[in-house]
Enzyme design. Structure first.
Site, PDB file in Angstrom:
ATOM      1  CG  HIS A 142       2.322  -0.020   4.533  1.00 54.46           C
ATOM      2  ND1 HIS A 142       2.045  -0.961   5.517  1.00 54.46           N
ATOM      3  CD2 HIS A 142       1.171   0.684   4.342  1.00 54.46           C
ATOM      4  CE1 HIS A 142       0.779  -0.824   5.905  1.00 54.46           C
ATOM      5  NE2 HIS A 142       0.232   0.167   5.207  1.00 54.46           N
ATOM      6  CG  ASP A 174      -2.118  -0.868   1.091  1.00 55.29           C
ATOM      7  OD1 ASP A 174      -2.210  -1.578   0.072  1.00 55.29           O
ATOM      8  OD2 ASP A 174      -2.964  -0.842   2.001  1.00 55.29           O
TER       9      ASP A 174
END
Length: 738
Positions: A256, A104
């Site tokens: 991430h 993400d």
């Protein structure tokens, strides 16, 4: 009274110079529009950059603890992939011993390439949920990502919690990210992951309608089974442990690749891949999971690469070109904003430096010139010639000559009528003043009128003023006293705004007192005065003739001759006690015309005298000191001064509204202090300073545009001649003046 009159007859046709002026004026509108467009482009670049870097309004809300009573149980307890085929919400689980590796918040220029390198080394596919603003800023990374066979999904454009947003905002977040993907990699996607989302059991009554609406639009929403929590930076061991599914279950795993310092993620990722493969796991994308769980439609491609990127659609037509335009605009903003930031620093230092220098030198100048023992030399009592160039000044000429008639110093008055068509010369003659001569000439421009007056002057000191200006009785006497010093070749007087009761007049009054007269005090002490104002100035006649008189080469003949006198070795000084009252423009249109002529004429004069930079000895002082200061303070700083307001607006919208507003008021406070000190030196009433905040918001912006207009004209060519402003004749000598 002596009158030189050309032959009279039928109504005079426009002169060559008037026709040239009309043609030049007609060319100004496109340049004004271009100036406006340049400033608008600057604002747009800043707003675009701000929108890319921060959510407008700073909406950092994240919803927690809301009820999920409206969410179906099979969704809350289902798999991490929610599809809406046929309008029916269904979930898809990841098969056992399968990892759908997801990332993400990217792309990030530092961490994403390192993640891609690791994935390429281990031949692991992944799904990246990308933030649209980051995509538009780093399109090359996204193109590499897709080329390597990874899948991409949407993570909104500004990373905002969509459960708080309107339908229009949700649609904009999705569409803008699709445009960014189209511009970066030539694709769109059907995958979506909401910011701040986790497992499906966290869907609540506020977010569920968002997912349903996006499902109707063809999006597949993706959640997680296992979260590495790498954003907490708990250490490599913890990241690997938390990302590992239990009991050989399959999982959608979250890492991430952006949003902060991700060195622990980079270190943990290879260890995690090796660990999971050692446990017999395989890696796939979200589309790969769906393809394994659901039979592909007949005729659909079956190769692995197609299955791994099944969510991608080729961008064509309008969306492709709009996407490329967005990426190109962002590239411009990314390149421009750092440059503008440097410009802001330069402007900030220059502005504060100028204020400090003006205050220091103005105080020293005032003390020096107002000491009891200060003297220029023996009192100058000999008569002088006052030259009044006039072109259609019927409203003002009587007031001007009446004020001169009350002079306490012996003078002759020479009115040079430059082909007026409104009877200006007749009015001057009808007054019957014994010391007034009216010289009529065909329209040739202000410099020609002044030169005609200088040639006709009887005395060795000539005072030049405008036809719309009035002098106090003591003005001429004060103005000529510096000529007791044989080194002085010219003297600048103190021009005051007479019609200051209007808003525009009050703004200009502040500008005259602070911007012009403080400057002149500073330049006087530095011996590099750049301009003797056309409204009030005095010259040695021999000095004017020595430099060839008033030149027609520039629109600012007053600046031109002032610099020429410096280069000829003459000293130019400022006499604050010699005051003249002039009628400032009464409308924004006329103000624009006047200030454009001043700023563009100044640029012309500086360019004409550029060789002063290499002049030697005392005559080169203007080139060494004055030229750099004028260029810095009157051209460079004002041109970039809009950055102060633009960056203030930028910071108020995208950074911190309160802090930015306080910073703006702090700068305004410094300006108010400078203005108050200038008003004190000129013994002006402070009440006009109440108009200063509004002046900063409105009047100053117009001056920015005027200067940009002048710069555009300087680059594209063109010039204007004598520009006549509409006058009312309302300015007279103030009661009690003198």
């Amino acid at each position: 009274m002596t009158t030189t009159t050309p032959s009279r007859g039928r109504r005079r046709a426009p002169s060559r110079m008037e026709r040239a002026a009309g043609k030049a004026a007609a060319l100004q509108r496109p340049r004004v529009i271009l100036a406006l467009l340049l400033l608008l482009a600057l604002v747009c670049v800043m707003l675009l950059d701000g929108y890319l870097r921060a959510e407008v309004g700073g909406d950092q809300r994240v919803r927690t603890g809301a009820s999920s009573s409206d969410v179906p149980d099979d969704i809350l307890n289902g798999g991490p992939i929610v599809t809406f085929r046929g309008g029916q919400a269904t979930t898809v689980s990841v098969p056992d011993k399968t990892i759908a590796l997801t990332f993400d918040d990217g792309p990030d220029p530092t961490w994403t390439p390192e993640v891609l390198a690791i994935l390429e080394k281990y031949d692991v596919p992944a799904t990246f949920f990308l933030v649209g603003s980051m995509v538009s800023r780093h399109p090359g990374i996204v193109a590499d990502m897709v080329e390597q066979g990874h899948e991409v999904g949407i993570h909104t454009f500004t990373h905002v919690d969509l459960s708080y947003q309107s339908d229009a905002r949700v649609r904009r977040e999705m569409e803008q990210t699709q445009l960014a993907l189209a511009g970066a990699a030539g694709i769109t996607t059907t995958l979506f992951r909401a910011p701040y989302s986790s497992r499906t059991d966290a869907i609540d009554n506020y977010s569920w309608p968002v997912y349903k609406k996006l499902g109707q639009d063809g999006y597949t929403s993706v959640f997680v089974d296992t979260d590495s929590d790498d954003w907490k930076r708990p250490g490599v061991t913890k990241i690997v442990q938390w990302a590992t599914p239990e009991k050989n279950k399959g999982a959608s795993v979250l890492f991430h690749d952006a949003g902060g310092e991700r060195s622990q993620t980079i270190a943990a990722l290879p260890k995690y891949i090796e660990k999971m493969r050692a446990k017999g796991y395989t890696f796939t994308t979200v589309s790969g999971v769906i393809a394994e769980r659901q039979q592909a439609p007949a005729g659909a491609p079956q190769d692995r690469g197609a299955r791994l990127q099944a969510a991608h659609r080729e961008a064509t037509g309008t969306i492709l070109y709009e996407g490329k335009a967005l990426v190109a605009a962002v590239a411009v903003a990314e390149a421009a904003v750092p440059t503008l930031s440097v410009g802001l620093m330069v402007v900030g230092v220059a502005v504060m430096g100028r204020f400090g220098l003006m205050l220091l030198l103005a105080r020293r100048h005032h003390r020096q010139r107002n000491r009891r023992r200060f003297s220029w030399g023996p009192t100058v009592t000999r008569p002088v010639s006052v030259i009044v160039p006039a072109y259609n000044e019927k409203e003002c000429i009587a007031n001007t000559l009446d004020s001169l008639a009350r002079s306490t110093h012996p003078i002759e008055i020479i009115v040079v009528d430059d082909g007026s068509t409104d009877g200006t010369a007749d009015i001057a003659e009808s007054l019957g003043m014994p010391n007034v001569r009216v010289i009529r000439q065909a329209n040739a421009g202000k410099p020609a009128a002044l030169n005609n007056g200088v040639r006709s002057a009887r005395y060795d000191i000539v005072v030049m003023m405008d036809g719309d200006t009035v002098f106090e009785p003591d003005t001429v006497r004060q103005l000529v006293q510096p000529f007791a010093d044989p080194e002085v070749g010219a003297v600048a007087g103190n021009a005051k705004v007479g019609n200051r009761t209007t808003v525009i007049g009050a703004w200009q009054h502040i500008e005259y007192v602070m911007g012009f007269n403080l400057d002149r005090r500073m330049y006087d002490l530095l011996r590099c005065m750049p301009t003797i104002p056309g409204a009030i100035g005095a010259f040695r006649r021999e000095a004017v003739l020595q430099v060839g008189g008033m030149s027609e080469d520039t629109l600012a003949e007053d600046t031109d001759i002032t610099i020429a006198l410096h280069r000829a070795g003459w000293r130019v000084v400022y006499q604050e006690h010699a005051r003249a009252w002039t009628e400032a423009p009464g409308s924004l249109k006329q103000l624009w015309s006047q200030r454009y002529r001043w700023s563009y004429g100044t640029m012309q004069a500086l360019w004409k005298h550029r060789k002063s930079l290499t002049d030697k000895g005392p005559s080169g002082r203007f080139g060494r000191v004055g030229m750099p200061l004028v260029v810095l303070f009157q051209i460079v700083t004002p041109v970039f001064a809009p950055l102060i307001d633009v960056f203030t607006l930028y910071a108020m919208i995208f950074v911190d509204f309160q802090a930015s507003l306080l910073a703006w008021f702090a700068v305004l406070g410094v300006q108010l202090l400078c203005a108050a000190y200038a008003f004190r030196l000129d013994r002006e009433r402070y009440r006009y300073l109440l108009m200063m905040p509004l002046q900063q918001l409105a009047y100053r912006q117009m001056m920015y545009l005027v200067l940009i207009h002048s710069c555009v004209t300087a680059l594209t060519g063109g010039r204007l001649r004598w520009q006549k402003l509409k006058r009312t004749g309302e300015v007279g000598t103030p009661a009690g003046a003198g």
